[in-house]
Design an enzyme around this catalytic site. Sequence first.
Site, short mmCIF file in Angstrom:
data_model
loop_
_atom_site.label_atom_id
_atom_site.label_comp_id
_atom_site.label_asym_id
_atom_site.label_seq_id
_atom_site.Cartn_x
_atom_site.Cartn_y
_atom_site.Cartn_z
N HIS A 122 0.86 -1.18 0.00
CA HIS A 122 0.00 0.00 0.00
C HIS A 122 0.89 1.23 0.00
O HIS A 122 2.02 1.20 0.48
CB HIS A 122 -0.87 -0.04 1.26
CG HIS A 122 -1.95 0.99 1.33
ND1 HIS A 122 -1.69 2.29 1.72
CD2 HIS A 122 -3.28 0.92 1.11
CE1 HIS A 122 -2.83 2.98 1.72
NE2 HIS A 122 -3.81 2.18 1.35
N ASP A 199 2.85 -4.13 8.07
CA ASP A 199 1.59 -3.42 7.89
C ASP A 199 0.47 -4.44 8.08
O ASP A 199 0.22 -5.27 7.21
CB ASP A 199 1.56 -2.80 6.49
CG ASP A 199 0.19 -2.26 6.09
OD1 ASP A 199 -0.75 -2.33 6.90
OD2 ASP A 199 0.05 -1.76 4.95
N GLN A 202 -4.70 -5.20 6.93
CA GLN A 202 -5.59 -6.18 6.33
C GLN A 202 -5.50 -7.55 6.99
O GLN A 202 -6.14 -8.50 6.53
CB GLN A 202 -5.28 -6.31 4.83
CG GLN A 202 -5.44 -5.03 4.04
CD GLN A 202 -6.89 -4.57 3.94
OE1 GLN A 202 -7.83 -5.36 4.11
NE2 GLN A 202 -7.09 -3.28 3.69
N LYS A 225 -10.87 -0.60 10.14
CA LYS A 225 -10.95 -1.81 9.33
C LYS A 225 -11.30 -3.04 10.16
O LYS A 225 -11.36 -4.16 9.64
CB LYS A 225 -9.63 -2.04 8.59
CG LYS A 225 -9.29 -0.95 7.57
CD LYS A 225 -8.01 -1.26 6.83
CE LYS A 225 -7.56 -0.08 5.97
NZ LYS A 225 -8.44 0.16 4.82
N CYS A 365 -4.66 2.48 -3.78
CA CYS A 365 -3.43 3.00 -3.13
C CYS A 365 -2.28 2.02 -3.31
O CYS A 365 -1.51 1.76 -2.38
CB CYS A 365 -3.67 3.28 -1.65
SG CYS A 365 -4.85 4.60 -1.33
#
Length: 411
Positions: A122, A199, A202, A225, A365
């Site tokens: 991302h 990261d 997700q 999220k 993104c």
Amino acid sequence: MKAIDKLRANFPILFQEVNDEPLIYLDNAATTQKPKQVLEVLNQYYQQDNANVHRGVHTLGERATTAYEASREKVRQFINAHSTKEILFTRGTTTSLNWVARSFGDQFVEDGDEIVISYMEHHSNIVPWQQIAKRKGAILKYIELTDEGELDMQDARQKITPKTKIVSLTHSSNVLGVTNPIKELAQLAHEVGAIMVADGAQAVPHMPVDVQELDVDFYAFSGHKMCGPTGIGVLYGKQSWLEKIEPIEFGGEMIDFVYDQESTWAELPYKFEAGTPNIAGAIGLGAAIDYLTALDMSQIHAYEQAIVEYVLPKLQAIEGVTVYGPSTTANHTAVLSFNIDGVHPHDVATAMDMQGVAVRAGHHCAQPLLRYLDVSATARASFYFYNTLEEVDKFIDAVIATKEFFSHGII
């Protein structure tokens, strides 16, 4: 997990019509919906406990502080951090990654050092490292992907060298729906003296995450999220690193003592949390964690895997549809990016919205990834635990109807 109908009743936003069709919300990789349990906690805070934290001895201040710090402990338990000193509240994943890039990067990255990321990142896990590389004279390197869209681990072993100072990779891709072997990558990074940054935007909402088991040095994720409010996120950092690096925001709350010409910093985690924090957001995130914990993250993961196993073959079977990412379900999250031959993704999303199906369209993104895939944009359907197999069938029907409309003008 609870019966799906009973669970969906906690999300009133799902029970509406869009363009005279029942809403099917499949943009969960962008943001998830919020259950009533979270909304009620937010409302209660503002109606009953609204006060600043850490500073007042009055009753409201103490109640707000207790709830705020209780949420920090919930986060600690949720990702199995060693201490609440390792849990920093931020505005989201982007802020968290920028903090690492500016604090660790400015202190420890030197001319000629290497920063290793991948083509599936991302923008929030690309641009901060580009800026550090420019300021410090470092080299930014990209790990290649396999034909299946998975991380090429052979290339990773070649790209991570004794010159590497930082390895920063997504735990799960927001485009390809692939989960990376973060623990193995952390080991490769540590073998050459580099730090491992992940990261987790997700991953944390969809599967059990244990930061100690992964052995990451820093781990970032966002509340919105994972059924929490917008504007709140988390940066996990190993205490040993957080004690060494300097904060990048300065002002109230993060100080120990302010002299005329210099200042000293508060103890962890407050050293990094300057100013009035997003109190309601943190408390709301705590409520979201309570909700997800009650559902059981292992069951959420298993349910989403069942959705993938159901939907992926159906989508792949539609003639003229290209699906990006792994072709099998073994290492595939509930994120499906696809294109219909000859139809722009924005037109796909618009046509599907007319059928009540909310999907994403664009570069997500992730422009370097889309250039790598040689496409300008994709449509993306991303599922969560409140989506049903009936909604999957309607999604597939909507894709077919959209394809037919742009082929024959009938929808």
